[in-house]
Write a protein that holds these residues in place. Structure first.
Motif, PDB file in Angstrom:
ATOM      1  N   ASN A  61       0.819  -1.222   0.000  1.00  0.00           N
ATOM      2  CA  ASN A  61       0.000   0.000   0.000  1.00  0.00           C
ATOM      3  C   ASN A  61       0.847   1.264   0.000  1.00  0.00           C
ATOM      4  OD1 ASN A  61      -1.756  -2.062   1.961  1.00  0.00           O
ATOM      5  ND2 ASN A  61      -2.985  -0.929   0.477  1.00  0.00           N
ATOM      6  N   ILE A  62       2.144   1.108   0.225  1.00  0.00           N
ATOM      7  CA  ILE A  62       3.029   2.267   0.365  1.00  0.00           C
ATOM      8  C   ILE A  62       3.632   2.624  -0.997  1.00  0.00           C
ATOM      9  CG2 ILE A  62       5.061   3.176   1.530  1.00  0.00           C
ATOM     10  CD1 ILE A  62       4.480   1.094   3.754  1.00  0.00           C
ATOM     11  N   ARG A  63       3.587   3.902  -1.337  1.00  0.00           N
ATOM     12  CA  ARG A  63       4.074   4.363  -2.633  1.00  0.00           C
ATOM     13  C   ARG A  63       5.047   5.522  -2.434  1.00  0.00           C
ATOM     14  NH1 ARG A  63       1.391   8.157  -6.007  1.00  0.00           N
ATOM     15  NH2 ARG A  63      -0.443   7.918  -4.677  1.00  0.00           N
ATOM     16  N   ASP A  64       6.190   5.415  -3.109  1.00  0.00           N
ATOM     17  CA  ASP A  64       7.220   6.461  -3.062  1.00  0.00           C
ATOM     18  C   ASP A  64       7.218   7.186  -4.406  1.00  0.00           C
ATOM     19  OD1 ASP A  64       9.521   8.019  -2.972  1.00  0.00           O
ATOM     20  OD2 ASP A  64      10.580   6.564  -1.727  1.00  0.00           O
ATOM     21  N   LYS A  65       6.923   8.488  -4.380  1.00  0.00           N
ATOM     22  CA  LYS A  65       6.873   9.268  -5.618  1.00  0.00           C
ATOM     23  C   LYS A  65       7.652  10.562  -5.435  1.00  0.00           C
ATOM     24  CE  LYS A  65       3.658  11.805  -8.569  1.00  0.00           C
ATOM     25  NZ  LYS A  65       2.257  12.261  -8.733  1.00  0.00           N
ATOM     26  N   ASP A  66       8.734  10.674  -6.154  1.00  0.00           N
ATOM     27  CA  ASP A  66       9.573  11.884  -6.109  1.00  0.00           C
ATOM     28  C   ASP A  66       9.979  12.223  -4.675  1.00  0.00           C
ATOM     29  OD1 ASP A  66       9.196  12.120  -8.863  1.00  0.00           O
ATOM     30  OD2 ASP A  66       7.411  13.373  -8.610  1.00  0.00           O
ATOM     31  N   GLY A  67      10.301  11.177  -3.929  1.00  0.00           N
ATOM     32  CA  GLY A  67      10.755  11.394  -2.563  1.00  0.00           C
ATOM     33  C   GLY A  67       9.645  11.598  -1.557  1.00  0.00           C
ATOM     34  N   LYS A  68       8.396  11.566  -2.008  1.00  0.00           N
ATOM     35  CA  LYS A  68       7.247  11.699  -1.118  1.00  0.00           C
ATOM     36  C   LYS A  68       6.612  10.332  -0.899  1.00  0.00           C
ATOM     37  CE  LYS A  68       6.243  16.315  -2.943  1.00  0.00           C
ATOM     38  NZ  LYS A  68       5.253  17.117  -3.708  1.00  0.00           N
ATOM     39  N   ILE A  69       6.146  10.098   0.326  1.00  0.00           N
ATOM     40  CA  ILE A  69       5.565   8.804   0.675  1.00  0.00           C
ATOM     41  C   ILE A  69       4.045   8.928   0.775  1.00  0.00           C
ATOM     42  CG2 ILE A  69       5.479   6.966   2.405  1.00  0.00           C
ATOM     43  CD1 ILE A  69       8.107   7.132   0.884  1.00  0.00           C
ATOM     44  N   TYR A  70       3.343   8.015   0.116  1.00  0.00           N
ATOM     45  CA  TYR A  70       1.881   7.968   0.147  1.00  0.00           C
ATOM     46  C   TYR A  70       1.427   6.567   0.554  1.00  0.00           C
ATOM     47  CZ  TYR A  70       2.405  12.074  -2.885  1.00  0.00           C
ATOM     48  OH  TYR A  70       2.764  13.287  -3.416  1.00  0.00           O
ATOM     49  N   ILE A  71       0.250   6.509   1.171  1.00  0.00           N
ATOM     50  CA  ILE A  71      -0.408   5.226   1.405  1.00  0.00           C
ATOM     51  C   ILE A  71      -1.705   5.227   0.612  1.00  0.00           C
ATOM     52  CG2 ILE A  71      -1.574   3.745   3.106  1.00  0.00           C
ATOM     53  CD1 ILE A  71       0.379   4.691   5.201  1.00  0.00           C
ATOM     54  N   ASP A  72      -1.865   4.245  -0.260  1.00  0.00           N
ATOM     55  CA  ASP A  72      -3.085   4.102  -1.054  1.00  0.00           C
ATOM     56  C   ASP A  72      -3.882   2.923  -0.518  1.00  0.00           C
ATOM     57  OD1 ASP A  72      -2.376   6.136  -3.009  1.00  0.00           O
ATOM     58  OD2 ASP A  72      -0.905   4.706  -3.778  1.00  0.00           O
ATOM     59  N   LEU A  73      -5.173   3.145  -0.233  1.00  0.00           N
ATOM     60  CA  LEU A  73      -6.005   2.030   0.232  1.00  0.00           C
ATOM     61  C   LEU A  73      -7.466   2.275  -0.135  1.00  0.00           C
ATOM     62  CD1 LEU A  73      -7.686   3.055   2.977  1.00  0.00           C
ATOM     63  CD2 LEU A  73      -5.447   2.823   4.018  1.00  0.00           C
ATOM     64  N   VAL A  74      -8.253   1.206  -0.056  1.00  0.00           N
ATOM     65  CA  VAL A  74      -9.701   1.283  -0.254  1.00  0.00           C
ATOM     66  C   VAL A  74     -10.353   0.958   1.088  1.00  0.00           C
ATOM     67  CG1 VAL A  74     -11.711   0.338  -1.445  1.00  0.00           C
ATOM     68  CG2 VAL A  74      -9.541   0.603  -2.669  1.00  0.00           C
ATOM     69  N   GLN A  75     -11.117   1.907   1.616  1.00  0.00           N
ATOM     70  CA  GLN A  75     -11.729   1.710   2.931  1.00  0.00           C
ATOM     71  C   GLN A  75     -12.732   0.561   2.898  1.00  0.00           C
ATOM     72  OE1 GLN A  75     -13.399   5.515   4.079  1.00  0.00           O
ATOM     73  NE2 GLN A  75     -11.478   6.161   5.008  1.00  0.00           N
ATOM     74  N   GLN A  76     -12.657  -0.300   3.908  1.00  0.00           N
ATOM     75  CA  GLN A  76     -13.562  -1.448   3.973  1.00  0.00           C
ATOM     76  C   GLN A  76     -15.018  -1.022   4.080  1.00  0.00           C
ATOM     77  OE1 GLN A  76     -12.083  -3.537   7.431  1.00  0.00           O
ATOM     78  NE2 GLN A  76     -10.750  -4.857   6.212  1.00  0.00           N
ATOM     79  N   LYS A  77     -15.290  -0.027   4.906  1.00  0.00           N
ATOM     80  CA  LYS A  77     -16.673   0.363   5.186  1.00  0.00           C
ATOM     81  C   LYS A  77     -17.312   1.117   4.023  1.00  0.00           C
ATOM     82  CE  LYS A  77     -19.557   2.841   8.523  1.00  0.00           C
ATOM     83  NZ  LYS A  77     -19.590   3.587   9.811  1.00  0.00           N
ATOM     84  N   THR A  78     -16.613   2.106   3.504  1.00  0.00           N
ATOM     85  CA  THR A  78     -17.200   2.982   2.485  1.00  0.00           C
ATOM     86  C   THR A  78     -16.861   2.575   1.058  1.00  0.00           C
ATOM     87  OG1 THR A  78     -15.299   4.474   2.443  1.00  0.00           O
ATOM     88  CG2 THR A  78     -16.990   4.905   4.103  1.00  0.00           C
TER      89      THR A  78
END
Length: 441
Positions: free
Chosen positions: A278-295
């Motif tokens: 789920n962890i993404r490194d883009k141009d030195g920036k860290i993001y977490i991408d996920l799909v919420q279980q509830k919504t």
């Protein structure tokens, strides 16, 4: 000439059914069925063929039988002139029509209807932005299961199965009182069951089932704002937790989840399901991408804290259950000295309910505190729409209620001034000479 008589077929010392006998006047044509009313034989007059009018209840039965007698005569005269077959089915339908009775089939049982919703939960159409999807959420399904179980228990108490036609104001009020006083549920928990009943009633009526007209008028109570105890961890308390001396590997792991959770603003289940994928490194920036279980909403969370980035990259926590995490984080917070006396509710094993009181704060911290802490700590420091994009709250009113924040009409205006100053901070003031047109004339 046809005649109508009422009689009892038993002299037992208890309530017995009142029969209606339709005498048509020709061989083997007499019909007899239950009226749906009952009375104690001692209150029945054999002379008049009607109840004695010696109390209020008997007067009501007397009135209803007179109503039925008149209705049957009127129907009989009309239908015989139209060559309608007068038989037991005719008589039964006229008794029902007279009192607007509905046959209570299994489909009309509210618990059966809810069970059908549960059984078809994966295939039911749910409206979403831009159209429809198949399948209700697991939490919604579990909510229906809980409501069905509550209704089954209540039916056992009142010794009666509840049909859609029974959902009147009296039943709802008694059911709600039982949830609050006998079962000792919180207002919001009881209200969820009432709301589910209302939802089911409306759907059943839309599908053609007969439902009590009161169902659409059911009101849903909500907990008062001052009864809601929102537990959050401030930036200062999170720093205490980060610097606390913790030896246990299990507690160190729980601390990582706590610190990550308060920086990403997601529910406990979503937090525990995050993996390195789920962890993404883009141009030195860290993001977490996920799909919420509830919504089922896709969210992208930027990670600004270098400490959290270090955990995600080099010491990712191992997965544990939500129950274990809730146990461990209380111990983590206790070691960190998060012990200010705080008003809240704690689950009592003996009573099986949450008990209100003043407790050391670490005892009140749960995984749900992570998401609330994120929203509360960054509120007014970061634009609300940005926070809502990360937490995936659909409405600002819901977001504010979530953190118990009142409406602030100046918030957007203040943020505009803040960003305006940021945009124009490097601009040099310009001096413009304006020509005096009067001198040139």
């Amino acid at each position: 000439m046809a005649s109508i008589k009422f009689r009892l077929r038993s002299n037992a010392n208890k309530n017995v059914s009142i029969k209606v006998r339709l005498i048509l006047g020709f061989k083997k044509s007499d019909l007899e069925l239950n009226t749906g009313f009952s009375i104690n034989p001692k209150d029945w007059s054999e002379t008049t063929g009607f109840p004695k009018q010696n109390n209020t209840e008997n007067k009501i039965i007397f009135s209803n039988l007179k109503k039925l007698e008149s209705f049957l005569f009127k129907s009989l005269n009309g239908d015989m002139g139209e060559s309608v077959v007068i038989d037991s089915f005719w008589l039964q339908s006229k008794i029902s029509d007279c009192f607007n009775r509905i046959e209570k089939t299994d489909e009309g049982l509210i618990t059966n209807y809810i069970q059908n919703i549960i059984d078809t939960s994966d295939f039911r159409k749910v409206k979403v932005k831009g159209g429809y999807k198949h399948g209700i959420s697991l939490s919604r399904k579990n909510s229906f299961i809980a409501t069905k179980n509550m209704l089954l228990e209540y039916q056992t108490k009142i010794k009666k199965q509840i049909h859609f036609t029974d959902i009147n104001q009296g039943l709802i009020e008694k059911f709600e009182h039982w949830l609050l006083k006998t079962k000792k549920y919180a207002v919001n928990t009881a209200s969820k069951h009432i709301a589910n009943i209302k939802t089911v009633c409306i759907e059943a009526e839309n599908k053609g089932l007969k439902v009590n007209s009161y169902a659409k008028q059911i009101t849903i109570a909500s907990e008062r704002e001052d009864d809601r105890y929102i537990q959050t961890l401030s930036f200062e308390e999170l720093e205490q937790i980060r610097n606390a001396h913790i030896i246990s590997e299990a507690l160190q792991n729980a601390r990582k989840f706590l610190l990550i959770g308060t920086e990403i603003g997601q529910r406990g289940g979503d937090l525990l399901n995050i993996t390195k994928d789920n962890i993404r490194d883009k141009d030195g920036k860290i993001y977490i991408d996920l799909v919420q279980q509830k919504t089922k909403k896709a969210v992208t969370i930027p990670i600004g804290s270098q400490y959290i980035i270090e955990i995600l990259k080099n010491s990712f926590p191992y997965k544990i259950t939500t129950q274990k995490l809730n146990e461990h984080i209380k111990k983590v917070c206790e070691i960190a000295g998060i012990n200010t006396l705080t008003e809240g509710k704690i689950f009592d094993v003996k009573t099986g309910r949450k008990e209100h009181g003043m407790y050391e704060k670490y005892k009140l911290i749960t995984t749900h505190s992570f998401r609330r802490s994120f929203c509360t700590n960054y509120y007014k420091k970061i634009p609300t729409p940005v926070l809502m994009g990360i937490s995936a709250h659909s409405k600002e009113s819901i977001f504010r209620a979530y953190i118990n924040a009142p409406d602030d009409k100046d918030e957007n205006a203040d943020l505009f001034i803040k960003f305006y100053k940021e945009i124009h901070k490097d601009k040099k003031p310009e001096l413009k000479i304006v020509k005096d047109e009067r001198k040139s004339n």
